[in-house]
Design a protein around this motif. Structure first.
Motif, PDB file in Angstrom:
ATOM      1  N   PRO A 140       0.809  -1.228   0.000  1.00 34.00           N
ATOM      2  CA  PRO A 140       0.000   0.000   0.000  1.00 34.00           C
ATOM      3  C   PRO A 140       0.838   1.271   0.000  1.00 34.00           C
ATOM      4  O   PRO A 140       0.368   2.320  -0.435  1.00 34.00           O
ATOM      5  N   LEU A 141       2.081   1.180   0.453  1.00 30.79           N
ATOM      6  CA  LEU A 141       2.926   2.366   0.554  1.00 30.79           C
ATOM      7  C   LEU A 141       3.666   2.684  -0.737  1.00 30.79           C
ATOM      8  O   LEU A 141       3.732   3.854  -1.149  1.00 30.79           O
ATOM      9  N   ILE A 142       4.241   1.656  -1.373  1.00 33.74           N
ATOM     10  CA  ILE A 142       5.080   1.907  -2.559  1.00 33.74           C
ATOM     11  C   ILE A 142       4.661   1.084  -3.773  1.00 33.74           C
ATOM     12  O   ILE A 142       5.394   1.022  -4.758  1.00 33.74           O
ATOM     13  N   GLY A 143       3.511   0.447  -3.734  1.00 38.09           N
ATOM     14  CA  GLY A 143       3.071  -0.366  -4.863  1.00 38.09           C
ATOM     15  C   GLY A 143       3.624  -1.785  -4.766  1.00 38.09           C
ATOM     16  O   GLY A 143       4.427  -2.104  -3.891  1.00 38.09           O
ATOM     17  N   PHE A 144       3.204  -2.621  -5.692  1.00 34.35           N
ATOM     18  CA  PHE A 144       3.599  -4.029  -5.615  1.00 34.35           C
ATOM     19  C   PHE A 144       4.874  -4.338  -6.381  1.00 34.35           C
ATOM     20  O   PHE A 144       5.520  -5.357  -6.125  1.00 34.35           O
ATOM     21  N   GLU A 145       5.290  -3.476  -7.313  1.00 35.41           N
ATOM     22  CA  GLU A 145       6.385  -3.826  -8.211  1.00 35.41           C
ATOM     23  C   GLU A 145       7.709  -4.076  -7.480  1.00 35.41           C
ATOM     24  O   GLU A 145       8.310  -5.147  -7.627  1.00 35.41           O
ATOM     25  N   LEU A 146       8.179  -3.100  -6.712  1.00 30.82           N
ATOM     26  CA  LEU A 146       9.470  -3.260  -6.031  1.00 30.82           C
ATOM     27  C   LEU A 146       9.440  -4.330  -4.943  1.00 30.82           C
ATOM     28  O   LEU A 146      10.351  -5.164  -4.883  1.00 30.82           O
ATOM     29  N   PRO A 147       8.416  -4.360  -4.062  1.00 29.55           N
ATOM     30  CA  PRO A 147       8.385  -5.453  -3.077  1.00 29.55           C
ATOM     31  C   PRO A 147       8.306  -6.836  -3.718  1.00 29.55           C
ATOM     32  O   PRO A 147       8.947  -7.776  -3.245  1.00 29.55           O
ATOM     33  N   ALA A 148       7.544  -6.961  -4.807  1.00 29.49           N
ATOM     34  CA  ALA A 148       7.450  -8.270  -5.471  1.00 29.49           C
ATOM     35  C   ALA A 148       8.776  -8.658  -6.099  1.00 29.49           C
ATOM     36  O   ALA A 148       9.177  -9.832  -6.050  1.00 29.49           O
ATOM     37  N   LEU A 149       9.481  -7.688  -6.666  1.00 29.12           N
ATOM     38  CA  LEU A 149      10.787  -7.964  -7.266  1.00 29.12           C
ATOM     39  C   LEU A 149      11.774  -8.425  -6.193  1.00 29.12           C
ATOM     40  O   LEU A 149      12.464  -9.438  -6.363  1.00 29.12           O
ATOM     41  N   VAL A 150      11.829  -7.713  -5.070  1.00 28.16           N
ATOM     42  CA  VAL A 150      12.744  -8.094  -3.986  1.00 28.16           C
ATOM     43  C   VAL A 150      12.357  -9.460  -3.417  1.00 28.16           C
ATOM     44  O   VAL A 150      13.219 -10.297  -3.135  1.00 28.16           O
ATOM     45  N   LEU A 151      11.057  -9.711  -3.260  1.00 25.28           N
ATOM     46  CA  LEU A 151      10.591 -11.002  -2.754  1.00 25.28           C
ATOM     47  C   LEU A 151      11.039 -12.136  -3.674  1.00 25.28           C
ATOM     48  O   LEU A 151      11.562 -13.159  -3.210  1.00 25.28           O
ATOM     49  N   CYS A 152      10.842 -11.968  -4.967  1.00 29.19           N
ATOM     50  CA  CYS A 152      11.255 -13.009  -5.921  1.00 29.19           C
ATOM     51  C   CYS A 152      12.759 -13.248  -5.856  1.00 29.19           C
ATOM     52  O   CYS A 152      13.210 -14.394  -5.900  1.00 29.19           O
ATOM     53  N   ILE A 153      13.529 -12.162  -5.751  1.00 34.64           N
ATOM     54  CA  ILE A 153      14.990 -12.312  -5.695  1.00 34.64           C
ATOM     55  C   ILE A 153      15.397 -13.073  -4.438  1.00 34.64           C
ATOM     56  O   ILE A 153      16.212 -13.999  -4.490  1.00 34.64           O
ATOM     57  N   ILE A 154      14.822 -12.702  -3.295  1.00 33.79           N
ATOM     58  CA  ILE A 154      15.174 -13.391  -2.047  1.00 33.79           C
ATOM     59  C   ILE A 154      14.780 -14.853  -2.114  1.00 33.79           C
ATOM     60  O   ILE A 154      15.566 -15.743  -1.761  1.00 33.79           O
ATOM     61  N   TRP A 155      13.566 -15.120  -2.581  1.00 35.37           N
ATOM     62  CA  TRP A 155      13.109 -16.506  -2.631  1.00 35.37           C
ATOM     63  C   TRP A 155      13.920 -17.336  -3.605  1.00 35.37           C
ATOM     64  O   TRP A 155      14.282 -18.472  -3.306  1.00 35.37           O
ATOM     65  N   MET A 156      14.208 -16.806  -4.787  1.00 37.88           N
ATOM     66  CA  MET A 156      14.907 -17.613  -5.786  1.00 37.88           C
ATOM     67  C   MET A 156      16.394 -17.764  -5.472  1.00 37.88           C
ATOM     68  O   MET A 156      16.938 -18.865  -5.536  1.00 37.88           O
ATOM     69  N   ARG A 157      17.061 -16.650  -5.139  1.00 36.32           N
ATOM     70  CA  ARG A 157      18.516 -16.712  -4.954  1.00 36.32           C
ATOM     71  C   ARG A 157      18.905 -17.300  -3.601  1.00 36.32           C
ATOM     72  O   ARG A 157      19.741 -18.190  -3.521  1.00 36.32           O
ATOM     73  N   PHE A 158      18.310 -16.782  -2.528  1.00 35.54           N
ATOM     74  CA  PHE A 158      18.779 -17.154  -1.200  1.00 35.54           C
ATOM     75  C   PHE A 158      18.049 -18.369  -0.626  1.00 35.54           C
ATOM     76  O   PHE A 158      18.635 -19.141   0.126  1.00 35.54           O
ATOM     77  N   LEU A 159      16.782 -18.541  -0.952  1.00 29.11           N
ATOM     78  CA  LEU A 159      16.066 -19.724  -0.474  1.00 29.11           C
ATOM     79  C   LEU A 159      16.128 -20.865  -1.482  1.00 29.11           C
ATOM     80  O   LEU A 159      16.166 -22.026  -1.102  1.00 29.11           O
TER      81      LEU A 159
END
Length: 194
Positions: A140-159
């Motif tokens: 709600p604060l900054i939209g879904f694009e950046l949080p979704a991008l960071v989430l995907c990166i964390i999940w794919m690379r680190f998890l």
């Protein structure tokens, strides 16, 4: 057929084949030549130790506690009737099933040998949950694009242990696809930056 040597069922030559590394680092062509029995023995050797009855009881109590909390919250939302359900009916049913399964596991799980001890990898689901909650809070604060991008990166690379190239390409593709579907095509009210 390739000329790779056969690996005994105990998987003892796996370390030699991989240069002394853990057995899970066998090359793909060696894994392709293993029989199902050899693979099962290798997986058995690599899995974490069994959790034991105390850990089984503790995990069952956590499930029961979360289920009871969800039952209380769903009752507070109102249950209604099957003909005229209110918002709490389905969460109540799911929560009641959760409590029942937790009780069953508490009683029958003492003899369960399939549960594994907590290891470093046990934190991965918690990391996934925390990053998902952070994304939901930031949307709600900054939209879904950046949080979704960071989430995907964390999940794919680190998890998930993916390479940086595949992580960045797939993460960007997921965000672009979600933007195309939910913002451009469906014109939903999802918070977005662009």
């Amino acid at each position: 057929m390739t000329g790779t040597p056969a690996v005994p069922a105990g998987g003892s030559s796996a370390a030699a084949a991989s240069g002394g590394d853990a057995p899970h680092s066998l090359p793909g062509d060696v894994l392709d030549d293993l029989t199902p029995e050899q693979l099962a023995a290798q997986w058995e050797e690599e899995k974490p130790p069994a959790a034991g009855p105390l850990a089984n009881a503790a995990s069952s109590l956590v499930v029961i506690g979360v289920g009871i909390g969800a039952v209380v919250l769903s009752i507070a939302m109102g249950l209604g009737t099957p003909e005229k359900p209110q918002p709490g009916l389905w969460p109540f049913i799911i929560s009641a099933v959760m409590v029942a399964l937790g009780l069953f596991q508490l009683i029958a799980g003492r003899r369960n040998r399939d549960a594994e001890k907590f290891t470093r990898m046990s934190a991965a689901p918690l990391t996934g949950l925390v990053t998902l909650a952070a994304m939901v809070a930031l949307m709600p604060l900054i939209g879904f694009e950046l949080p979704a991008l960071v989430l995907c990166i964390i999940w794919m690379r680190f998890l998930g242990g993916e390479t940086w190239r595949s992580t960045l390409v797939v993460s960007a593709a997921v965000v672009i696809a979600f933007y195309g579907i939910f913002v451009l095509a469906l014109n939903t009210s999802i918070p977005h930056l662009f």
